[in-house]
Design an enzyme around this catalytic site. Sequence first.
Site, short mmCIF file in Angstrom:
data_model
loop_
_atom_site.label_atom_id
_atom_site.label_comp_id
_atom_site.label_asym_id
_atom_site.label_seq_id
_atom_site.Cartn_x
_atom_site.Cartn_y
_atom_site.Cartn_z
N GLY A 70 13.37 -60.20 -9.61
CA GLY A 70 12.78 -59.12 -10.41
C GLY A 70 13.86 -58.35 -11.14
O GLY A 70 14.94 -58.12 -10.60
N THR A 89 19.31 -55.14 -7.46
CA THR A 89 17.95 -55.09 -6.91
C THR A 89 17.45 -53.66 -6.93
O THR A 89 18.19 -52.74 -6.60
CB THR A 89 17.84 -55.63 -5.47
OG1 THR A 89 16.85 -54.88 -4.76
CG2 THR A 89 19.11 -55.49 -4.70
N ILE A 90 16.18 -53.49 -7.30
CA ILE A 90 15.61 -52.14 -7.20
C ILE A 90 15.33 -51.78 -5.74
O ILE A 90 15.32 -50.62 -5.37
CB ILE A 90 14.31 -51.96 -8.02
CG1 ILE A 90 13.22 -52.95 -7.62
CG2 ILE A 90 14.59 -52.05 -9.51
CD1 ILE A 90 11.84 -52.59 -8.18
N ASP A 91 15.10 -52.82 -4.91
CA ASP A 91 14.73 -52.57 -3.51
C ASP A 91 15.86 -51.99 -2.67
O ASP A 91 15.62 -51.45 -1.60
CB ASP A 91 14.27 -53.88 -2.85
CG ASP A 91 13.01 -54.43 -3.47
OD1 ASP A 91 12.21 -53.63 -3.99
OD2 ASP A 91 12.82 -55.67 -3.44
N ARG A 110 8.32 -54.32 -0.75
CA ARG A 110 7.39 -54.83 0.25
C ARG A 110 7.88 -54.64 1.69
O ARG A 110 7.14 -54.20 2.56
CB ARG A 110 7.14 -56.32 -0.01
CG ARG A 110 5.90 -56.91 0.62
CD ARG A 110 5.54 -58.25 0.00
NE ARG A 110 5.01 -58.09 -1.34
CZ ARG A 110 3.76 -57.73 -1.62
NH1 ARG A 110 2.89 -57.49 -0.65
NH2 ARG A 110 3.36 -57.61 -2.87
N GLU A 135 3.85 -50.95 -1.09
CA GLU A 135 2.95 -52.09 -1.27
C GLU A 135 2.93 -52.97 -0.02
O GLU A 135 2.02 -53.77 0.15
CB GLU A 135 3.38 -52.92 -2.48
CG GLU A 135 4.79 -53.49 -2.37
CD GLU A 135 5.21 -54.33 -3.58
OE1 GLU A 135 4.37 -54.62 -4.45
OE2 GLU A 135 6.41 -54.68 -3.64
N GLN A 176 7.94 -49.32 -13.09
CA GLN A 176 8.96 -48.63 -12.31
C GLN A 176 10.33 -49.28 -12.44
O GLN A 176 11.35 -48.66 -12.15
CB GLN A 176 8.57 -48.49 -10.84
CG GLN A 176 8.46 -49.77 -10.06
CD GLN A 176 7.62 -49.60 -8.80
OE1 GLN A 176 8.10 -49.15 -7.77
NE2 GLN A 176 6.33 -49.94 -8.88
N ARG A 177 10.37 -50.54 -12.87
CA ARG A 177 11.67 -51.18 -13.00
C ARG A 177 12.03 -51.43 -14.47
O ARG A 177 13.03 -52.09 -14.73
CB ARG A 177 11.73 -52.47 -12.18
CG ARG A 177 10.81 -53.56 -12.63
CD ARG A 177 10.79 -54.69 -11.58
NE ARG A 177 10.00 -55.82 -12.07
CZ ARG A 177 9.54 -56.80 -11.31
NH1 ARG A 177 9.78 -56.79 -10.01
NH2 ARG A 177 8.87 -57.79 -11.81
#
Lengths: 431, 431
Positions: free
Chosen positions: A13, A141-143, A195, A249, A303-304
């Site tokens: 992503g 990574t956004i995570d 997630r 999510e 959001q990204r």
Amino acid sequence: MAARNVVVAQSGGPTCVINNSLRGIVEGCRRHPGTFGHVYAGHFGIEGILKEELLDLSATSEEEIALLRTSPAAGGIGTCRYKLKKGQDQDFERVVEVFRAHDVGYFFYIGGNDSQDTAHKVSRLAQDRGLDLVATGVPKTIDNDLGDGEFKLLDHSPGYGSVARYYAHYVRQANEENSGSAPADPVLVIQAMGRKIGFIPAAARLADPERTMPIQIYLTESGLTLQQLGENVLRQLESDGRCIVVVSEGFDVGELGTIRDNFGHVQFSSSQQTVAQIVVNYLNTLKFPVPGKARGQVPGTDQRNAIAYASVIDLDEAYAVGRHAVEVAMTEGNGWMATLLRDRGRAGYNIHLDKVPLATVANSERFFPKEWIAPSRVDVTDAFLEYAQPLIGEDWVSVPTVRGLPRFARIARAFAGKKLPPYVPQTYREG
Amino acid sequence: MAARNVVVAQSGGPTCVINNSLRGIVEGCRRHPGTFGHVYAGHFGIEGILKEELLDLSATSEEEIALLRTSPAAGGIGTCRYKLKKGQDQDFERVVEVFRAHDVGYFFYIGGNDSQDTAHKVSRLAQDRGLDLVATGVPKTIDNDLGDGEFKLLDHSPGYGSVARYYAHYVRQANEENSGSAPADPVLVIQAMGRKIGFIPAAARLADPERTMPIQIYLTESGLTLQQLGENVLRQLESDGRCIVVVSEGFDVGELGTIRDNFGHVQFSSSQQTVAQIVVNYLNTLKFPVPGKARGQVPGTDQRNAIAYASVIDLDEAYAVGRHAVEVAMTEGNGWMATLLRDRGRAGYNIHLDKVPLATVANSERFFPKEWIAPSRVDVTDAFLEYAQPLIGEDWVSVPTVRGLPRFARIARAFAGKKLPPYVPQTYREG
């Protein structure tokens, strides 16, 4: 020694700042023409490399490369979710063949843990096959799930600061909405990405560091149930008349979230129903102590890629880490990931660029620190705020516009000539 | 003549710029202390008037009132979805009683068609009851459904330009995402507000006036079915490998969108399942000519409160129409709505302030012009672009921040002393 060509690729992503790491690599390589030849990009990541679809970034002007600063997502060179994994030996061999055919001596891979692992394996296979290849990882990574649990391999991933700033603003605005519209819509449910790991929903706390707003944050790691969520919301409605729910999510909605028909068969898998919708539907079965209903919304990919909210700190760090990766490749050779580390001894926010072995990163795991989840389990602690607040920066980014619309970089569609037979896909594919 | 007090109230869903109309009214009244006394706001709209909960805006400083410029939604004084309608005679009488008790001579009502009707009826009842009241309407709605079909009563509602700019940027960014991530996620479904009228989804075309992106726009008015939508998307995937679907929340998904159990009973009403989810689930039952899946997202209330995207034109017009309403109240007396009209004869975008009778607005209906829907029915015409493009303006708004967060106005919680017995609610309530 003659200059060798470069391949850069992105994986997974995208983020608001991923193109800054790309820009850092391209501009870095252009400063050393004796070392680096053509800079190719795998069109749509590793898939483009496998298909020998190599965008020649040398054909894109300096001005357009500079515009990558404020060009979000992966519109320029593309990305994919295809992963090279154990058992995909043909794919690994194919990558090495493509690199050999195009005299590629440098491979920069912008991605998460898996990508660092892939970069590592590709470079080792290249050595086995007698191709001298310097593989260098660039974190993204956004995570914020890249690196280790102690933040010693990487303080934070480029991309995270911007999504954190997005939620800081998003939730602050949602609070204006919710506080002004509570008589009709007392509960607003917002579904956040991430997630498995809670850094993104946790960023909602940045909207309200003084804890004056009725915000509840449900990380996947909270361990709470949908029923407990409902009880918490009713309590907040009793005390404040309204509530903003930020839910990951990946939040486990359990049996209550499963939609069954009259025979007890599952009607909807989670992929057919968002967590936000399940939470909203559940809340609306409860008896609210105030008038009105719950409503939900799903920011999704916005959001990204909402560049207006990008953190200037994040944009600059993503660029710096790309530039640094070029230095690391030149001075240290194969097998490193460029990284950002925080100087914790000094006052204020101080970051330095460093390097860590790809092999170490590939075998590491980041998790959301347990002690950063507040005892209520619907909030995060001040230790999280201390970590995350500096990442969102102060100022707004200035996004160039033409006739009111953002002007994003245009990458020239110039491809390297193909030299190999067409790629025959392996059957393995991950969704 | 002694100065008389003022009540201002907002109604319905908020916008990015609604607080600018409020600011225009407050600053306008403050310039005429001989005419206007206290400026009260109905806390949460007409509900606050009924409950005699009147925020005294005179207690809020000039600096905070000025900050309303970049304070979105209705966080300041609140709004509600409670409507005064035929048969609610007690409520109408109560409003007049409250106005009399607080010596209110001026009533400014910021809202849509219904609100203009309410303002009109309240002022007439006031005259019947011997209370001299000047009621003045101020237009507001993101849907742009206020006024008439020929744009002669109102060119566009304040609020619409900002949501249009939101979609221009949102979809342009989504296109960067979709074009870069198509191998995994070829279809992105975005659900737009505007249940009955298509101005909001139509604004997606502003993202791509040259029509170079694979965007399909489904207005409620398109008359297309979910099946036709599916066929269109498959065709776009054949030709472009990807597709961005912008669909109105009011799009009729018909029988295919109804979720039934094995007995044929409806399992989900539309309020329990978003249109975006229904469209995504339906698309994912089809056989795509490319790999990957459809994904959906729901911007929700963000589209009406994301101040970073606000149109500077819209902000300024919302303020001007508020200021103008004060002038109209002073010079013309009771029964007018302040309005914006476009000078169509001259080149460029020229707007002038004007007034129209409340009674005329209350009996008018705006619709999306049929001839602005393209023959394909998944696009809008250049006539729409000519209408809407000037509304989004050029520049970014500058939103003041403190430690990286937007600094919104803080309205002092000073209420007028209550003088009447408590309000006894009527049973009628609209959701």
